[in-house]
Write an enzyme that holds these catalytic residues in place. Structure first.
Site, mmCIF file in Angstrom:
data_model
loop_
_atom_site.group_PDB
_atom_site.id
_atom_site.type_symbol
_atom_site.label_atom_id
_atom_site.label_comp_id
_atom_site.label_asym_id
_atom_site.label_seq_id
_atom_site.Cartn_x
_atom_site.Cartn_y
_atom_site.Cartn_z
ATOM 1 C CE LYS A 70 -3.139 3.058 0.423
ATOM 2 N NZ LYS A 70 -4.037 3.400 -0.693
ATOM 3 C CB CYS B 288 -3.372 8.983 0.198
ATOM 4 S SG CYS B 288 -5.109 9.212 0.563
HETATM 5 N N1 SAJ Z 1 -1.100 15.219 -8.412
HETATM 6 C C1 SAJ Z 1 -0.225 15.970 -9.202
HETATM 7 N N2 SAJ Z 1 0.106 15.471 -10.440
HETATM 8 C C2 SAJ Z 1 -0.411 14.288 -10.912
HETATM 9 C C3 SAJ Z 1 -1.302 13.547 -10.075
HETATM 10 C C4 SAJ Z 1 -1.628 14.044 -8.835
HETATM 11 O O1 SAJ Z 1 0.239 17.038 -8.813
HETATM 12 O O2 SAJ Z 1 -0.091 13.933 -12.044
HETATM 13 C C5 SAJ Z 1 -1.451 15.734 -7.064
HETATM 14 C C6 SAJ Z 1 -2.952 15.983 -6.888
HETATM 15 O O3 SAJ Z 1 -3.312 17.260 -7.333
HETATM 16 C C7 SAJ Z 1 -3.105 15.844 -5.377
HETATM 17 C C8 SAJ Z 1 -2.119 14.737 -5.066
HETATM 18 O O4 SAJ Z 1 -1.169 14.710 -6.130
HETATM 19 O O5 SAJ Z 1 -2.731 17.028 -4.694
HETATM 20 C C9 SAJ Z 1 -2.743 13.348 -4.916
HETATM 21 O O6 SAJ Z 1 -3.793 13.208 -5.840
HETATM 22 P P1 SAJ Z 1 -4.057 11.781 -6.593
HETATM 23 O O7 SAJ Z 1 -5.238 11.969 -7.439
HETATM 24 O O8 SAJ Z 1 -2.827 11.353 -7.231
HETATM 25 O O9 SAJ Z 1 -4.313 10.742 -5.433
HETATM 26 P P2 SAJ Z 1 -5.225 10.691 -4.111
HETATM 27 O O10 SAJ Z 1 -4.399 11.097 -2.960
HETATM 28 O O11 SAJ Z 1 -6.494 11.397 -4.290
HETATM 29 O O12 SAJ Z 1 -5.457 9.118 -4.078
HETATM 30 C C10 SAJ Z 1 -4.324 8.276 -3.955
HETATM 31 C C11 SAJ Z 1 -4.441 7.146 -4.967
HETATM 32 N N3 SAJ Z 1 -3.190 6.425 -5.019
HETATM 33 C C12 SAJ Z 1 -2.601 6.137 -6.204
HETATM 34 O O13 SAJ Z 1 -3.094 6.461 -7.265
HETATM 35 C C13 SAJ Z 1 -1.331 5.328 -6.140
HETATM 36 C C14 SAJ Z 1 -5.603 6.235 -4.579
HETATM 37 O O14 SAJ Z 1 -5.638 5.107 -5.431
HETATM 38 C C15 SAJ Z 1 -5.400 5.768 -3.133
HETATM 39 O O15 SAJ Z 1 -6.405 4.904 -2.702
HETATM 40 C C16 SAJ Z 1 -5.382 7.004 -2.253
HETATM 41 O O16 SAJ Z 1 -4.264 7.804 -2.608
HETATM 42 C C17 SAJ Z 1 -5.246 6.577 -0.786
HETATM 43 O O17 SAJ Z 1 -6.256 6.695 -0.070
HETATM 44 O O18 SAJ Z 1 -4.212 6.059 -0.440
#
Ligand code: SAJ
Length: 422
Positions: A219, A273
């Site tokens: 995870k 996360c």
């Molecule tokens: N972000 C970027 N660039 C990107 C992708 C995301 O700057 O290309 C930023 C987003 O704006 C945000 C942060 O990263 O601030 C996280 O956003 P996210 O959409 O990547 O993820 P979370 O935190 O909403 O959800 C993640 C997911 N993990 C992965 O994709 C590996 C989700 O599947 C998990 O279940 C979740 O964390 C969790 O609860 O752990």
């Protein structure tokens, strides 16, 4: 312990962004669910069929489950066949040490109602070894029950314990709860299979069985992988911006390479996360995680780099009002936890005295750290943009899509999300 059993009644402890959808989906599949939360307002709103968080379709599923009597919420756990623990596991202090106090409190709240044959599942992301710790906390309270021993998985036990971390993406939670594959790590051999039997009522994806410690690291690795890749994109932005190169062109063109998939640069990484879990790996191996820790620092430093860019703009220099659009950590959700957008506004206030007007359709009041700042106010989109000499997009909510480049004519523009890219 028999694994082929029906779970007629499940207790879900922690009714937040993961616990409530999990409880609602289980209830919608005919399992009687008792949701447990320490916040009386959360308990009341759920018993009224109204979820306290914004997630597509969640209101419909919660309302349906409550009105059919399949889902009820209360402040304490009750006897059940299985207990799913989905409480926050934040970090604490400068060193980002894991804070397991919520997990311990939830475990100790469930202990008195446990009975032979029950299953305890930790859904919260945790540092390696925390699921074993849950077993030790329970054994310390219930010496009348035998708990699984990870060092002797075949040893007889009355209670099954496992770690089955959620993987759902906020904004797609109900869909991914059902469709995603699931990793299940048991403390004892049969604990993983017992957990598979429970989630079999909901999960259509494949279920991969392993040990609890492996599942814990899986995870954390998933989120650390994403964090490192976002850090790479943000570092590219830190390089390109001062050179006057559009980093989004760099990413778009580089991603035409068959083996390159650079993620999107932005104002930083938020949420509970990806901004947290990598520190749990670092906590287990502080001397062996230079890359993971550096990526955290690159992403945590991004809001300050964005604030520097805004402060250097012409209209801002002349004292213009700055409109900051978005506070949630990402688009179309109401979650502000660890949000980089909030840190950008904080960093901006340290650099300039200009009036700041913040637009966030998902909140009615500013978070405490911003409310404490001088001349930082929440404002409707049209009002904020009308008076602003600089407009900064921090979260690309759909609500901002109505804005056109004409609306922004003559204003300084900082688009940290690439949403306005022509
Ligand atoms: N972000 C970027 N660039 C990107 C992708 C995301 O700057 O290309 C930023 C987003 O704006 C945000 C942060 O990263 O601030 C996280 O956003 P996210 O959409 O990547 O993820 P979370 O935190 O909403 O959800 C993640 C997911 N993990 C992965 O994709 C590996 C989700 O599947 C998990 O279940 C979740 O964390 C969790 O609860 O752990």
């Amino acid at each position: 312990m028999s694994v082929n059993r029906d779970f007629e009644h499940v207790c879900v402890i922690g009714l937040g962004y993961v616990g409530l959808p999990t409880a609602a989906v289980l209830a919608s599949r005919g399992i009687r669910v008792t949701g447990v939360d320490v916040n009386p307002a959360t308990v009341d709103s759920i018993n009224a069929g109204k979820p306290h968080i914004i997630e597509p379709d969640l209101d419909m599923v919660v309302n349906g489950a409550v009105s059919q009597g399949q889902l009820t919420a209360r402040a304490e756990p009750v006897e059940a066949d299985a207990f799913i623990i989905a409480v926050p596991t934040p970090f604490k202090g400068e060193n980002h040490d894991p804070d397991l106090s919520y997990l311990q409190a939830a475990t100790e709240a469930a202990a008195p109602v446990l009975k032979k044959g029950d299953l305890v599942v930790v859904e919260s992301p945790v540092p390696v070894g925390a699921t074993r710790q849950v077993g030790e906390w329970l054994a310390a309270i219930r010496n009348d029950l035998a708990f699984p021993d990870p060092d002797n998985p075949a040893a007889a036990h009355d209670i099954c314990i496992a770690h089955s971390p959620e993987r759902v993406l906020p904004g797609r939670v109900l869909l991914e709860l059902v469709r995603n594959d699931r990793v299940i790590g048991g403390l004892g051999d049969d604990c993983a299979r017992c957990t598979q039997a429970l989630y079999g009522a909901v999960v259509e994806g494949d279920m991969h069985l392993t040990t609890a410690s492996t599942a814990e690291l899986v995870k954390l690795s998933e989120n650390a992988f994403r964090d490192v890749n976002i850090a790479f994109a943000n570092e590219l932005a830190n390089v390109a911006e001062p050179l006057g190169i559009d980093v989004r062109d760099v990413v778009r063109l580089a991603n035409y390479h068959p083996r390159v998939n650079i993620l999107n640069p932005g104002p930083g990484v938020g949420g509970h996360c990806i901004a947290v879990d990598p520190w749990f790996i670092a906590a287990s191996a502080p001397d062996r995680t230079p890359l993971i820790q550096t990526a955290r620092r690159v992403n945590d430093a991004r809001p300050a780099a964005v604030a520097d860019r805004i402060a250097a703009m012409r209209n801002v220099h002349d004292g213009a009002v700055i409109a900051c659009l978005g506070l949630s950590y990402k688009a179309d959700i109401d979650d502000l936890r660890e949000s980089p957008a909030i840190h950008v506004v904080e960093e901006l206030r340290k650099r300039v005295g200009n009036p700041i007007r913040v637009v966030e359709p998902h909140v009615a009041t500013l978070p405490t750290s911003l409310a404490a700042l001088d001349d930082v106010e929440l404002a409707p989109l049209a009002d904020a943009v009308a008076v602003a000499g600089a407009v900064v997009l921090l979260t690309d909510h759909k609500a901002f899509a109505a804005l056109t480049l004409d609306d922004l004519e003559g204003k300084d523009i900082v688009d940290t999300r690439g949403a306005w890219k022509s």
